[in-house]
Design a protein around this motif. Structure first.
Motif: not given
Ligand SMILES: [Zn+2]
Length: 66
Positions: A6-8, A50, A47, A53-54, A18-19
């Motif tokens: 997970c990107p988060n 993301h 994008r 989140i970044a 995506y998550l």
């Protein structure tokens, strides 16, 4: 089944998601609906997700373009 990061958070997400389930559930209903649309702009919306989140934006404040 393929599990991806997970990107988060440290959880894993399924392929095509995506998550992780927890983070996905924290998005607004509108953001979830827009991110679920798979059209020519789907990658641009991913994008956006993301990028926010970044920038450490809270998940329930993330805004996705239509
Ligand atoms: Zn997560």
């Amino acid at each position: 089944m393929t599990r991806l990061a997970c990107p988060n958070c440290p959880n894993t997400r399924g392929k095509g998601q995506y998550l992780c389930q927890t983070c996905w559930g924290r998005l607004t209903p509108l953001a979830r609906r827009l991110l679920s649309v798979r059209d020519a702009k789907a990658f641009a919306r991913l994008r956006e997700l993301h990028g926010q989140i970044a920038a450490h934006k809270p998940l329930d404040r993330i805004e996705i373009s239509r």
